[in-house]
Design an enzyme around this catalytic site. Structure first.
Site, PDB file in Angstrom:
ATOM      1  N   ASP A   1      11.580 -18.008  47.161  1.00 15.93           N
ATOM      2  CA  ASP A   1      12.718 -17.863  46.253  1.00 15.93           C
ATOM      3  C   ASP A   1      13.996 -17.733  47.106  1.00 15.93           C
ATOM      4  OD1 ASP A   1      13.607 -16.957  43.278  1.00 15.93           O
ATOM      5  OD2 ASP A   1      14.326 -15.404  44.630  1.00 15.93           O
TER       6      ASP A   1
ATOM      7  N   HIS B   1       6.171 -18.867  39.129  1.00 16.59           N
ATOM      8  CA  HIS B   1       7.176 -18.670  40.179  1.00 16.59           C
ATOM      9  C   HIS B   1       6.726 -17.727  41.300  1.00 16.59           C
ATOM     10  CE1 HIS B   1      11.093 -18.346  42.024  1.00 16.59           C
ATOM     11  NE2 HIS B   1      11.070 -17.038  41.898  1.00 16.59           N
TER      12      HIS B   1
END
Length: 314
Positions: free
Chosen positions: A108, A290
């Site tokens: 991320d 994610h």
């Protein structure tokens, strides 16, 4: 609390005018450093499943809480969180341990920092492994300006920049609920609601999907953000346009051998131009959302270790 889940004890390391809380394991493997860089709103603890596997494979594993997180420094100035400072912290961390270069792994926002570090300090990075966030092309318009045009003022990157302090306060007031609602897996797809997604999450009574982690694991993240607040970490977003300017004169091609790991159900889109900017890239896609390394720890470890083995044999 961290040690109940067999995570290394932290030490505070002075680097680049800041102090970083660093979790280190496998010092007996000195000479083979690998640095794991967390994303937002995360913590070094998000790599808890990778640390033992990497130590067992012969690596010296260094996992910082980056500035703004945990017990690391939280400077007041927004510009103290630009890519020069964030990458400078990692370079200084290598200096602290006496390493010329290392393999860097980012998830991320941590991936964004590793891409930027590799562009700004290419001699300090020998291999790149990034999860979730592919290389971001610089483009002709500053990133926030571009996002505002395409995605509107409620998009959370834009909101963080255009309404400073608003989201920070709401997340600070609802830390447990926000993180509980965010850290989920197998979340059913639904149309986005009006408003700012992160504020909506912080206020939602009921989480969707299934919990990503146990209550005791979640408590590590919650207690860290209850202590640190969210402003330092959100300030990373408030430097995107500044970063765009700082990277203006840098060679945009990443030459290092690179592994890109995507989550098939991640909302961050895959890049169709990745190989143009990262010519030595291998791509792995896992069946997850994610939070790749926490949702699919074994598969993530396997992908990383297999790729590192292949690189060592070259």
């Amino acid at each position: 609390m961290l040690n109940t889940i067999d995570f290394p004890k932290p030490s505070l390391v002075s680097v680049n005018g800041a102090e970083l809380e660093v979790f280190e394991a496998g010092r007996e493997n000195e000479g083979k450093p690998i640095v794991l860089c967390h994303g937002w709103p995360e913590h070094a603890f998000s790599w808890r499943h990778q640390v033992p596997a990497l130590v067992a494979a012969g690596y010296h594993v260094i996992v910082p809480n980056q500035r703004g997180y945990g017990n690391s420094s939280r400077p007041a100035e927004v510009t103290a969180y630009d890519i020069e400072h964030l990458s400078g912290d990692l370079v200084a961390l290598l200096d602290h341990y006496g390493y010329d270069d290392a393999t860097f792994v980012g998830h991320d926002w941590g991936a964004m920092v590793v891409w930027g570090l590799t562009l700004l300090h290419p001699s300090r990075v020998n291999k790149v492994i990034n999860l979730s966030l592919p290389y971001q092309e610089r483009g002709e318009k500053p990133w926030i300006e571009f996002m505002e045009q395409i995605l509107g003022g409620d998009y959370y990157f834009v909101h963080f920049n255009r309404q400073p302090g608003v989201a920070d306060a709401i997340l600070d007031e609802n830390t447990f609920r926000f993180l509980r609602n965010l850290y989920r897996k197998n979340v059913p797809f639904k149309q986005p609601e009006p408003g700012m997604a992160m504020i909506n999450l912080a206020r939602a009574e009921t989480p969707l999907g299934e919990p990503l982690m146990s209550d005791s694991e979640l408590a590590v993240f919650v207690s860290a953000f209850e202590k640190a607040g969210f402003t330092g970490s959100i300030n990373w977003y408030r430097n995107l346009d500044r970063n765009w300017r700082l990277l203006a004169d840098v060679d945009p091609i990443i030459q290092q051998p690179t592994l890109m790991i995507y989550g098939e159900r991640d909302l961050i889109p895959k890049s169709d131009k990745l190989a143009a900017f990262v010519p030595n890239v291998d791509v792995v896609t896992l069946d997850c959302g994610h939070w790749i390394q926490q949702e699919k720890p074994e598969e993530t470890n396997q992908a990383i270790l297999k790729w590192l083995d292949r690189q060592a044999a070259v």
